[in-house]
Write an enzyme that holds these catalytic residues in place. Structure first.
Site, short mmCIF file in Angstrom:
data_model
loop_
_atom_site.label_atom_id
_atom_site.label_comp_id
_atom_site.label_asym_id
_atom_site.label_seq_id
_atom_site.Cartn_x
_atom_site.Cartn_y
_atom_site.Cartn_z
N PHE B 123 2.94 15.45 0.89
CA PHE B 123 3.05 14.36 1.70
C PHE B 123 4.05 14.07 2.45
O PHE B 123 5.29 14.46 1.95
CB PHE B 123 2.74 12.70 0.86
CG PHE B 123 2.55 11.72 1.93
CD1 PHE B 123 1.42 11.67 2.57
CD2 PHE B 123 3.39 10.69 2.18
CE1 PHE B 123 1.12 10.26 3.45
CE2 PHE B 123 3.27 9.71 2.95
CZ PHE B 123 2.29 9.52 3.58
N ASP B 195 5.00 12.86 -7.77
CA ASP B 195 4.48 11.91 -6.99
C ASP B 195 3.08 11.59 -7.26
O ASP B 195 2.14 12.37 -7.13
CB ASP B 195 4.58 12.20 -5.17
CG ASP B 195 4.29 11.10 -4.51
OD1 ASP B 195 3.44 10.12 -4.85
OD2 ASP B 195 4.50 11.07 -3.17
N TYR B 220 -0.14 0.04 -3.74
CA TYR B 220 -1.09 -0.28 -2.66
C TYR B 220 -2.46 0.53 -2.49
O TYR B 220 -3.28 0.20 -1.80
CB TYR B 220 -0.37 -0.50 -1.21
CG TYR B 220 0.20 0.49 -0.56
CD1 TYR B 220 -0.52 1.63 0.10
CD2 TYR B 220 1.50 0.71 -0.61
CE1 TYR B 220 0.10 2.66 0.87
CE2 TYR B 220 2.66 1.65 0.13
CZ TYR B 220 1.50 2.73 0.75
OH TYR B 220 2.29 3.61 1.47
N LYS B 221 -2.27 1.51 -3.28
CA LYS B 221 -3.83 2.34 -3.09
C LYS B 221 -4.50 2.05 -4.26
O LYS B 221 -5.11 0.93 -4.46
CB LYS B 221 -3.34 3.87 -3.13
CG LYS B 221 -2.42 4.30 -1.98
CD LYS B 221 -2.05 5.79 -2.18
CE LYS B 221 -0.97 6.22 -1.05
NZ LYS B 221 -1.88 6.55 0.44
N ARG B 369 -11.64 11.68 5.39
CA ARG B 369 -11.04 11.64 3.95
C ARG B 369 -11.94 10.40 3.45
O ARG B 369 -11.95 9.29 4.06
CB ARG B 369 -9.67 11.39 3.99
CG ARG B 369 -9.20 11.40 2.45
CD ARG B 369 -7.70 11.42 2.54
NE ARG B 369 -7.25 10.05 2.81
CZ ARG B 369 -5.87 9.50 2.76
NH1 ARG B 369 -4.98 10.32 2.40
NH2 ARG B 369 -5.41 8.17 2.89
#
Lengths: 410, 410
Positions: B123, B195, B220-221, B369
């Site tokens: 990322f 991560d 937040y995921k 995705r």
């Protein structure tokens, strides 16, 4: 004085602003300089963001509700309060994190200079962040020097890279002369970072006029953004193309959603962003700032000064308050929107006040700090606070403790 | 398949968890890996924090509602999802800011080593943060090397200071073997930072067992903490006394309210705090985590895998979906809770899906995705999503574009 207080409230051009806030009944809140009160707009906005924007629109919120630009949009609402033209203020992270960005940025702009000059008695996190930079970069690249306030100007030399000062001192409320100090520092080639935690929303500011290089400030004090609200960064436009801050997260990238592997900073103030910001936190602050939209900051400052003067005048009428020693400047032009007093029993007095519905705060070791938020306090509140303070100071416990202290001294 | 889907839902031990969420009607949300859905608990908690705790209790909230310990308390709720014992996880700042703390900390623990090894296709913010450290400290103290995934292990040498990897790849969903890579890295004296942005709350984790040094992750995921929710840091207890992170703000001080001028880090995980955290943001995440309290992460993983397998099985039944090329691993054990497909018209297909109430996301240049959040998706949702996808792929526009592409190739 009763009449005067009534007249002051009757003639207060900001009195109607109180309706913009949700305030607890039976509390006189003199701690807006620690945590500002809740606005109706923030309350409604947060509910809207949670229930509708997040709950119903989900990922679409980033575009539909322009979450992605909220750091800049909220910054634009703060800019006029700072005397800053558009494009120089952004809301993100905490003061501490933002200071790290600015300190490292400013040091990198000053080859051959390593000293960061600050003040003893500055808010500790400001000094801690310099210490963190010093430990990380080594003393050959960053060296903190903090001196007494009265020694500051004589330390302005061409060895100094950065001057880091808090505009309004958190303990005493003393205001530095921003224009003079910035000018004197610039004459020696020093870059200046101002911490506006106790200034923004309380004192008129003229960052552009004073040619300030960088500043940080707080969203949760006089700006009423909520507990731990995000902070802001001001960076003068002239520096935007010269800097690269090291907390180079994806939100500060020129094109975050291109997902390229090399960091390319955004143009302008956006380059100071790092990670994904909390939209709930930003929205609360953004909404609270709407209350300032039609406020004349000089009118607000006039009310603030009158409030502190009324407080002191009422205090002088009561002998039982004489042991509260004012440590804020006597000259109202030289202090922010607070009055601080020292007293050996400061902590106990604070607790007693809170119990009786008057909320100041305590700062170690012996300071009671009264903050005056002109948007939601009345002059009658000031008078009531003094009355409660008198009733407490007359109580046996404080008399006794004073007696014991006198004995101990003798 | 209709029957199978029905049976899967009937026998789903997590089906009741959907009631913990507020989901929009007429939307099948396959983007919980970008922004998790709103829980009823978060909605209620944020309202309580705003109206009661902030609005009525004001500054008293820090003690009355234990705001001051919320970063640790919320961290303690995340710890079991990471396979971490108590005292090693804290919630603060963003992943980017937290990576800066951990990267500089880990580098300082590795005298004589400067290389940070990472992966191409990681990322971007992870790579950007290393680039920021490299620019700040210079290449003699930090040097980023990113290599293709399959080359990683041969790069584990005694020159490497830190291995920084994302456990579940954001594009493909590929899962690294955390235990193996951590062990191999440790054999060469390399410290490891994982991560967990696309892992926490989606995949069972065993950080303690794998002897991981440090990790960061996202609120937040899959943890459903709200847009831009604060991130978390994991630091193995064995390192707590050896580290000093450079973002040394007052909240990480051993005694923040003593207001001493010298930074003294708190003991334990608290030393990773920096500035004042947003209580609104923390509270939303803290409340959302309660939904995980009685969830067996292996049960959740089983459902996640079955969902992706059902999606692929249904896709195989439809010739019109054959041009969607799976780029996630075929072996369900090797992928996170997502399926990614490449298609030349990926962006247009995503937009068409969203218009019809099925929400995946697009990742440049050509990836669709689909994220599967097992706590609030049903197997019927998967079937419906496939039906909508089929209807879109049959539309003239995509057929035409395929035709044009074929012509261009010929």
């Amino acid at each position: 004085m009763q009449n005067t207080v009534q007249q002051l409230d009757d003639n207060d051009p900001l009195a109607h602003k109180r309706n913009a806030f949700v305030l607890p009944e039976n509390m006189i809140y003199l701690d807006g300089n620690s945590l500002g009160a809740l606005t109706r707009r923030s309350s409604e906005r947060v509910q809207e963001v949670v229930r509708q924007q997040w709950g119903q629109d989900l990922i679409g919120g980033w575009n539909l509700h322009d979450w992605i630009n909220l750091p800049q949009l909220t910054g634009e609402k703060i800019a006029p309060l700072l005397g800053a033209k558009s494009g120089q203020v952004i809301v993100c992270d905490s003061i501490s994190v933002n200071l790290f960005k600015l300190l490292t940025t400013a040091l990198s702009m000053q080859p051959g200079r390593v000293r960061v000059l600050s003040e003893q008695g500055n808010f500790p996190t400001d000094l801690y962040m310099v210490q963190g930079v010093q430990t990380l970069l080594g003393e050959q690249r960053c060296e903190l020097r903090s001196v007494a306030s009265e020694q500051l100007e004589q330390e302005f030399t061409e060895d100094v890279a950065v001057l880091l000062l808090t505009h309004v001192n958190f303990r005493s409320g003393h205001i530095h002369d921003m224009q003079r100090l910035t000018r004197l520092a610039h004459e020696k080639g020093i870059l200046v970072i101002w911490d506006l935690a106790h200034s923004a929303g309380a004192v008129p500011l003229t960052l552009d006029l004073c040619k300030v290089d960088f500043a940080v400030g707080c969203g949760y004090k006089y700006l009423n953004g909520g507990p731990g609200a995000p902070a802001f960064i001001y960076a003068a436009e002239k520096h935007h193309s010269a800097v690269q801050q090291p907390l180079s997260g994806w939100m500060g990238h020129a094109n975050p959603f291109a997902f390229t592997e090399d960091y390319q900073p955004a143009l302008g103030i956006k380059q100071f962003l790092t990670g994904t910001p909390s939209i709930l936190a930003l929205a609360a602050l953004d909404a609270a700032l709407d209350v300032f939209a039609d406020v004349d900051m000089h009118q607000l400052r006039d009310k603030s000064i009158t409030m502190t003067e009324v407080f002191l005048a009422l205090k002088d009428q009561h002998a039982e308050l004489s042991e509260l020693q004012l440590i804020s400047p006597m000259d109202s032009q030289c202090r922010g929107s607070q009055l601080s007093f020292s007293h050996p029993q400061a902590y106990a007095i604070c607790q007693a006040l809170i119990t009786k519905g008057v909320v100041p705060d305590f700062r170690a070791p012996d300071i009671i700090r009264f903050g005056f938020a002109p948007l939601y306090l009345s002059f009658a509140n000031i008078q009531q606070a003094i009355e409660v303070l008198c009733s407490i100071m007359q109580e046996q416990s404080f008399l006794q403790s004073r007696f014991q202290q006198k004995r101990a001294v003798t």
